[in-house]
Every structure is written in C-alpha cells, then in structure tokens.
Design an enzyme around this catalytic site. Structure first.
Site, PDB file in Angstrom:
ATOM      1  N   TYR A 264      14.802  22.069 -48.942  1.00 24.09           N
ATOM      2  CA  TYR A 264      15.207  22.683 -47.676  1.00 24.09           C
ATOM      3  C   TYR A 264      14.035  23.513 -47.172  1.00 24.09           C
ATOM      4  CZ  TYR A 264      20.007  21.236 -48.742  1.00 24.09           C
ATOM      5  OH  TYR A 264      21.134  20.521 -49.020  1.00 24.09           O
TER       6      TYR A 264
ATOM      7  N   VAL B 280      13.879   8.268 -49.879  1.00 27.53           N
ATOM      8  CA  VAL B 280      13.587   8.409 -51.303  1.00 27.53           C
ATOM      9  C   VAL B 280      12.258   9.159 -51.511  1.00 27.53           C
ATOM     10  CG1 VAL B 280      12.823   6.986 -53.255  1.00 27.53           C
ATOM     11  CG2 VAL B 280      15.011   6.507 -52.122  1.00 27.53           C
TER      12      VAL B 280
ATOM     13  N   TYR C 223      19.135  16.747 -55.219  1.00 26.38           N
ATOM     14  CA  TYR C 223      20.417  17.062 -55.854  1.00 26.38           C
ATOM     15  C   TYR C 223      21.540  16.359 -55.111  1.00 26.38           C
ATOM     16  CZ  TYR C 223      22.185  19.898 -52.075  1.00 26.38           C
ATOM     17  OH  TYR C 223      22.670  20.292 -50.867  1.00 26.38           O
TER      18      TYR C 223
HETATM   19  C1  LIG Z   1      20.837  15.422 -43.047  1.00 23.22           C
HETATM   20  C2  LIG Z   1      20.129  15.834 -44.296  1.00 23.22           C
HETATM   21  C3  LIG Z   1      20.783  15.770 -45.513  1.00 23.22           C
HETATM   22  C4  LIG Z   1      20.143  16.125 -46.695  1.00 23.22           C
HETATM   23  N1  LIG Z   1      20.822  16.061 -47.888  1.00 23.22           N
HETATM   24  C5  LIG Z   1      20.179  16.363 -49.050  1.00 23.22           C
HETATM   25  C6  LIG Z   1      20.827  16.268 -50.309  1.00 23.22           C
HETATM   26  O1  LIG Z   1      21.991  15.932 -50.382  1.00 23.22           O
HETATM   27  N2  LIG Z   1      20.123  16.559 -51.438  1.00 23.22           N
HETATM   28  C7  LIG Z   1      18.813  16.948 -51.396  1.00 23.22           C
HETATM   29  O2  LIG Z   1      18.211  17.195 -52.446  1.00 23.22           O
HETATM   30  N3  LIG Z   1      18.189  17.072 -50.211  1.00 23.22           N
HETATM   31  C8  LIG Z   1      18.834  16.793 -49.054  1.00 23.22           C
HETATM   32  N4  LIG Z   1      18.178  16.920 -47.860  1.00 23.22           N
HETATM   33  C9  LIG Z   1      16.790  17.399 -47.871  1.00 23.22           C
HETATM   34  C10 LIG Z   1      15.859  16.247 -48.173  1.00 23.22           C
HETATM   35  O3  LIG Z   1      15.890  15.923 -49.542  1.00 23.22           O
HETATM   36  C11 LIG Z   1      14.423  16.608 -47.837  1.00 23.22           C
HETATM   37  O4  LIG Z   1      14.332  16.919 -46.471  1.00 23.22           O
HETATM   38  C12 LIG Z   1      13.492  15.462 -48.191  1.00 23.22           C
HETATM   39  O5  LIG Z   1      12.169  15.939 -48.207  1.00 23.22           O
HETATM   40  C13 LIG Z   1      13.638  14.312 -47.213  1.00 23.22           C
HETATM   41  O6  LIG Z   1      12.931  13.196 -47.614  1.00 23.22           O
HETATM   42  P1  LIG Z   1      12.462  12.145 -46.492  1.00 23.22           P
HETATM   43  O7  LIG Z   1      11.669  11.099 -47.155  1.00 23.22           O
HETATM   44  O8  LIG Z   1      13.630  11.746 -45.674  1.00 23.22           O
HETATM   45  O9  LIG Z   1      11.578  13.117 -45.585  1.00 23.22           O
HETATM   46  P2  LIG Z   1      10.092  13.096 -45.018  1.00 23.22           P
HETATM   47  O10 LIG Z   1      10.174  14.031 -43.855  1.00 23.22           O
HETATM   48  O11 LIG Z   1       9.610  11.721 -44.761  1.00 23.22           O
HETATM   49  O12 LIG Z   1       9.236  13.733 -46.178  1.00 23.22           O
HETATM   50  C14 LIG Z   1       9.480  15.033 -46.698  1.00 23.22           C
HETATM   51  C15 LIG Z   1       8.236  15.535 -47.441  1.00 23.22           C
HETATM   52  O13 LIG Z   1       7.881  14.620 -48.476  1.00 23.22           O
HETATM   53  C16 LIG Z   1       6.593  14.053 -48.229  1.00 23.22           C
HETATM   54  N5  LIG Z   1       6.663  12.629 -48.552  1.00 23.22           N
HETATM   55  C17 LIG Z   1       7.528  11.714 -48.037  1.00 23.22           C
HETATM   56  N6  LIG Z   1       7.315  10.511 -48.583  1.00 23.22           N
HETATM   57  C18 LIG Z   1       6.291  10.650 -49.460  1.00 23.22           C
HETATM   58  C19 LIG Z   1       5.611   9.738 -50.327  1.00 23.22           C
HETATM   59  N7  LIG Z   1       5.951   8.447 -50.387  1.00 23.22           N
HETATM   60  N8  LIG Z   1       4.585  10.205 -51.087  1.00 23.22           N
HETATM   61  C20 LIG Z   1       4.228  11.526 -51.026  1.00 23.22           C
HETATM   62  N9  LIG Z   1       4.846  12.422 -50.225  1.00 23.22           N
HETATM   63  C21 LIG Z   1       5.876  11.994 -49.443  1.00 23.22           C
HETATM   64  C22 LIG Z   1       6.342  14.291 -46.756  1.00 23.22           C
HETATM   65  O14 LIG Z   1       4.960  14.293 -46.451  1.00 23.22           O
HETATM   66  C23 LIG Z   1       7.006  15.636 -46.549  1.00 23.22           C
HETATM   67  O15 LIG Z   1       6.173  16.672 -47.028  1.00 23.22           O
HETATM   68  C24 LIG Z   1      18.807  16.568 -46.661  1.00 23.22           C
HETATM   69  C25 LIG Z   1      18.143  16.636 -45.437  1.00 23.22           C
HETATM   70  C26 LIG Z   1      18.796  16.277 -44.254  1.00 23.22           C
HETATM   71  C27 LIG Z   1      18.070  16.374 -42.954  1.00 23.22           C
END
Ligand SMILES: Cc1cc2nc3c(=O)[nH]c(=O)nc-3n(C[C@H](O)[C@H](O)[C@H](O)COP(=O)(O)OP(=O)(O)OC[C@H]3O[C@@H](n4cnc5c(N)ncnc54)[C@H](O)[C@@H]3O)c2cc1C
Ligand SMILES: *[C@@H]1O[C@H](CO)[C@@H](O)[C@H](O)[C@H]1NC(C)=O
Ligand SMILES: *[C@@H]1O[C@H](CO)[C@@H](O)[C@H](O)[C@H]1NC(C)=O
Ligand SMILES: *[C@@H]1O[C@H](CO)[C@@H](O)[C@H](O)[C@H]1NC(C)=O
Ligand SMILES: *[C@@H]1O[C@H](CO)[C@@H](O)[C@H](O)[C@H]1NC(C)=O
Ligand SMILES: *[C@@H]1O[C@H](CO)[C@@H](O)[C@H](O)[C@H]1NC(C)=O
Length: 472
Positions: free
Chosen positions: A417, A183, A192
């Site tokens: 992405y 999240v 999205y």
């Molecule tokens: C398998 C896969 C499926 C995906 N499907 C979708 C999809 O359907 N729709 C879509 O929109 N995207 C999708 N994505 C992309 C995804 O939304 C982004 O990669 C998103 O940044 C992932 O969030 P995370 O918390 O898992 O990642 P993280 O790697 O933990 O964080 C991503 C970025 O956000 C920052 N961040 C994380 N948590 C916080 C916080 N609490 N406060 C401030 N900054 C923070 C991190 O520092 C980093 O810059 C997908 C990615 C993958 C790998």
C-alpha cells in the site's frame, strides 16, 4: 468494512479523460534507444511491434489500460516518452540494456495497481522516462503432480486462481483479494490475502524466480543467489531487476471451505463481532472476497479491466499491536460515519502462520505481535486539484487521529500500500538518509540488508524510483 475491488462496486461510466498527449519532439536519446533495441532482441519477435511513442494512435489506450486510480491520470500527471510492451523475454533484456546504455530512466509495470502510480509515473527531477510493460508475459503453467506452478509477472492473480482451479479443486494459492492485481507488483511487494493466517503471505510460498538483472542477463534462484532471491520476495522488485516469472508452491485445501461475513451496523452493535458462515469451494471464495454475486461463473476472474475506474483514491495503512478498547472502537465507528464517510477502513487479522515466520525470513517485517492491519481507503469522484487536496487532507487527518492506537517507532506501513506521505526521494540521486525513513517504515531492520543486496546487484542505481532501495 471492506475495500471494494475497484471495478466492481462502481458502475463504469463513459470517461472523458483529458490526458493531452502532445506530439513528442524528436528526442535524440529516444532515437538512439530505439536503434539499440533490435541489437539485443530476438529477431523472430520484432521489437518494433512492441513500441508505442506518444505519436502512436494507441499510446493513450495502452497507457490507460493499466492505471487503476484516476488520481494518476490527470492533465498534469507526468507521462512516459514511450512504452515498450514486451512480447518476448529478449524484449525485456533489450529494454534494460539499451535504457542503461543511453541513460534513459525506466519504470516497470505489470498490473499497474501501485497506489502512487510509480510503475508508470516518474516524479524524479522532471526526468523523461520510458515504461516497460509486462502484461503480455503472462504465461501460467500449473503442475499438479509436483504441486507447483510457474507464473509470468504479467499475469493477474485472477488468472492464476482460475488456472489452478481448472486443474484441481483441492489446491489453492495465497495471493491477493482483487483478481485484477498484477503478479509482478503483488508478489515482489509481499502479497496477502484471506488465507494469510493459514498459509502466510504470497512470498512465503515462492520457491524460484527468473529475473533480468542490470546487465540484461536472465538469472534464476540458483544463479542470482539467496540474497537477491530474498530481496525480491517483499523488498519491491523495481529496486533490483525485472522479474519475468515466479515458481510457486501450491497448497492443499479441502473441497469445501468456510468463509464468514459480518452483517452488523453500529446501531445493531457492530462493536460486538457477529457473523454468518458460508460454505463453498476455494475458487468460489475468491469470487466472494472480491464481492461478486454468489453463483458468478469463475470466468469472471480472468476479466482484465481496460481503463481506470471512475474515481480517485488515496490509501494508507497501519499495524495494531494492542487491543483497542471498546469505547474507542465506538468512537472510531462514529467518526467514520460522521466525518470520514468517504473513507473505508479494512481490518485484516494477523496471527496464525504469520506468527511462526521470523521478521527477517523475507523483507516483509510485520509478523508476530500484530493483532491486525488497518487499511484506510479514501475515494472521491470530483475532479480538480482542490478536491484532491481536500480528500488527501481528510485521509491524513484520519491517519493522524489513529496515532495513539497503532504501531510506533517506526509506525509500520505495508509496502504494497505504497504511500509517498511517509517519505520519498524526488531527486535523481537516491539519498540513503531519506531512504532510511521510508525503508524502515516498510521493512524495519530488513532495510539494511536490502541496501547491501542493492549495492551488490545494482551499484550504479539504474533500477530506481521515488521509494526505491539505494546502493551504499
Ligand atoms: C484494487 C486493489 C486491490 C488490492 N488488493 C491487494 C491484496 O488483496 N493484497 C495485497 O497484498 N495487495 C493488494 N493491493 C496492492 C497491490 O499488491 C500492489 O499495489 C501491487 O504493487 C500491485 O501490483 P501490480 O503489478 O498490479 O502493480 P504495478 O503498478 O504494475 O507495480 C507495482 C510496483 O511493482 C513494480 N513491478 C511491477 N512488476 C514488476 C516486475 N515484473 N519486476 C520488477 N518490479 C515490478 C513496479 O515498478 C512498481 O514499483 C491491491 C491494490 C489495488 C489497487
Ligand atoms: C529466437 O527465437 C526463436 C523462436 O522461438 C528460437 O528458435 C531461436 O533460438 C531464438 N534465438 C536466439 C538467439 O535466442
Ligand atoms: C520541474 O519542472 C517544473 C515546471 O517546469 C519546475 O518549476 C521545477 O523547478 C522543475 N524541478 C526540477 C527539480 O527541475
Ligand atoms: C486540512 O485539515 C486541517 C485539520 O482539520 C485543517 O485545519 C486545514 O484547513 C485543512 N486544509 C485543507 C487544505 O483543507
Ligand atoms: C541521473 O543519474 C544517473 C546515474 O545514476 C545519470 O546517468 C543520469 O545522467 C542522471 N540524469 C540526470 C537528468 O541528471
Ligand atoms: C555487470 O557487468 C559489469 C561489466 O561487465 C560487471 O562489472 C558487473 O559485475 C555485472 N553486474 C552484475 C550484477 O552481474
């Protein structure tokens, strides 16, 4: 052509990952940082239990638990000096205050899906750094009476969907497709999913948030103000603070929703769209989109992967504003089959609700005028730098070949992405000229407002990474 939700399509094999963790030499800055932490955290929740240094037996498994791409998990990948797995909000406050006081660079990780791994890797001038891990802060509180929910940044979207479905069959939320995505990153980067044309993006349905700012203070929408609240809904959280939790608006859906599946090959005329309709509940549709077999219990949504999937990948994205002629479509299909068999393409239709929201409503600028978004997803199994270069090259060549059919000036890219090919800052000081290149690509005209917000809330640029928003 759909991108697999990583862990499902490939069978997990036993991994022999060669992250070699050398024992850290006693680092004076790190020691001062550790001494500082208890001063600012609630002693009912001892922060010592949340710290993992490289000497710790569990360091490697904690680091690996939230890496979703083997490309970010090689012997040469930079690794943090320590990981703080915050178990209480005061641990987040303490980590920010102490890292700032002691000049220690910090990364924030929620679900770890960042395409370039910037939530746990720093390439900035060989800087040593720590990771603040948010996965324990995953509380979800669904309130059907007022059609809202608070969700912790450390939750995964599958847990959110499951929690909603536990309380209501006729409420939904437009988060992402893959249940394991965090999240924290998904929400702060836009977000999205399959209901985008009906309900808009994740960020179009957020009504409040709680954030730890650069001074370690917890703010909500009212106390942070509308500018900062605007910035964190699509501008990337990691430039502005640590978001603890989000308040979202739940949306009404019918008890049965319709999804469709395209089942054509090129020989069968895939250039002509044909589809099969299926009917199911909204929660079942979330399983369907993440490619679970029909009838899979919804508990599958709350399963967290514990290690990286056994493949390397590189993602890129594009926006299409003019229809692509059928002949060109055919040639793209042929190229995909003959030359780019290691790349999936995913086309997401825009329009609907996306056309009704202005480009400046949130930092996410790709609104009216887009027919669809393309994701290119290149994956490989072979280890080694030569394979990596080969597949990165393939991915860039395919992207290059699509230039005539996609958006121009700027060639727009989806922030979630993340793609370091579009520009980055690798130095300790974030250059505004470099930032403007990737910033306009991700945010178009909203980049300048993001810079103004950044200048007001973090003028010393504590919250930074290779593609962060710089202060003026
Ligand atoms: C398998 C896969 C499926 C995906 N499907 C979708 C999809 O359907 N729709 C879509 O929109 N995207 C999708 N994505 C992309 C995804 O939304 C982004 O990669 C998103 O940044 C992932 O969030 P995370 O918390 O898992 O990642 P993280 O790697 O933990 O964080 C991503 C970025 O956000 C920052 N961040 C994380 N948590 C916080 C916080 N609490 N406060 C401030 N900054 C923070 C991190 O520092 C980093 O810059 C997908 C990615 C993958 C790998
Ligand atoms: C620390 O946490 C305990 C238990 O939740 C709480 O009762 C106490 O008020 C907190 N202390 C401070 C200073 O916030
Ligand atoms: C980073 O470290 C590598 C290897 O030690 C070195 O070659 C390079 O010059 C360093 N880069 C900077 C910007 O200090
Ligand atoms: C990358 O692709 C280009 C264009 O096909 C080719 O000329 C070049 O040799 C490739 N480089 C590598 C390292 O594979
Ligand atoms: C990086 O910049 C910050 C200020 O933004 C400074 O405090 C820190 O010492 C710098 N680090 C290095 C390694 O130069
Ligand atoms: C942080 O604290 C400093 C020093 O007290 C103050 O000048 C600054 O305005 C504060 N910043 C924010 C964003 O609250």
């Amino acid at each position: 052509m759909k991108i697999p939700c990583s862990t499902l399509v490939f069978t997990l094999s036993v991994l022999s990952l060669s992250i070699s963790i050398s024992c850290a030499t006693s680092n004076p800055i790190l020691n001062d940082f550790f001494q500082c932490l208890p001063k600012y955290s609630n002693s009912s929740y001892p922060i010592s239990e949340a710290i993992f240094t490289r000497e710790n037996t569990y360091f490697q498994s904690v680091l690996l638990s939230y890496i979703r791409n083997l490309r970010h998990c090689t012997p040469t990948t930079p690794k943090p000096l320590a990981i703080v797995t915050a178990k209480h909000e005061s641990h987040v406050q303490a980590t920010v205050m102490c890292a700032k006081q002691h000049g220690l660079h910090m990364r924030i990780r929620s679900g770890g899906h960042d395409y370039e791994g910037l939530s746990f890797i720093s390439y900035i001038s060989n800087t040593s750094y720590i990771v603040l891990d948010m996965f324990y802060l995953r509380e979800i509180d669904v309130n059907i009476a007022d059609e809202s929910a608070w969700v912790g940044s450390g939750a995964i979207v599958g847990e959110l969907y499951y929690s909603i479905a536990e309380k209501s069959k006729v409420h939904a939320f437009p988060g992402g497709v893959c249940p394991s995505v965090g999240v924290g990153g998904l929400f702060s980067g836009g977000g999205y999913g399959p209901t985008m044309r009906k309900f808009g993006l994740t960020v179009d349905n957020i009504v409040d948030a709680r954030l730890v700012n650069v001074n370690g203070t917890i703010l909500d929408r009212k106390s942070m103000g509308e500018d900062l609240f605007w910035a964190i809904r699509g501008g990337g959280g990691a430039s502005f603070g640590v978001i603890l939790s989000w308040k979202i608006k739940l949306l009404q859906v019918p008890p049965v929703v319709t999804v469709f599946r395209i089942t054509k090959t090129l020989d069968q005329g895939a250039a002509d769209v044909l589809h099969r309709l299926l009917r199911m509940s909204w929660i079942e549709s979330t399983l369907f989109f993440s490619e679970y077999a029909f009838g899979t219990p919804i508990k599958a949504l709350i399963k967290r992967p514990t290690e990286p999937p056994p493949f390397f990948f590189k993602g890129k994205s594009d926006y299409v504003k003019q229809p692509i002629p059928k002949e060109v479509l055919k040639s793209i299909f042929e190229k995909m089959i003959n030359r780019y068999e290691s790349t999936h393409m995913q086309w997401n239709p825009y329009g609907g609700r996306m056309n009704e929201i202005s480009e400046s409503e949130t930092p996410f600028p790709h609104r009216a005028g887009n027919l669809f978004m393309i994701q290119y997803w290149t994956y490989w199994m072979e280890k080694g730098i030569e394979s990596t270069n080969k597949y990165l090259n393939l991915s860039r060549n395919l992207y290059g070949s699509m230039t005539p059919y996609v958006s121009k000036s700027p060639r727009e890219v989806l922030h979630n992405y993340r793609d370091l090919d579009i520009g980055s800052n690798m130095l300790n000081q974030t250059s505004i000229e470099h930032a403007r290149v990737y910033g306009r690509t991700y945010f178009k005209g909203n980049f300048e407002r993001l810079v103004r917000v950044k200048s007001a809330v973090d003028p010393q640029n504590f919250f930074k990474h290779e593609q962060s928003i710089p202060p003026l």
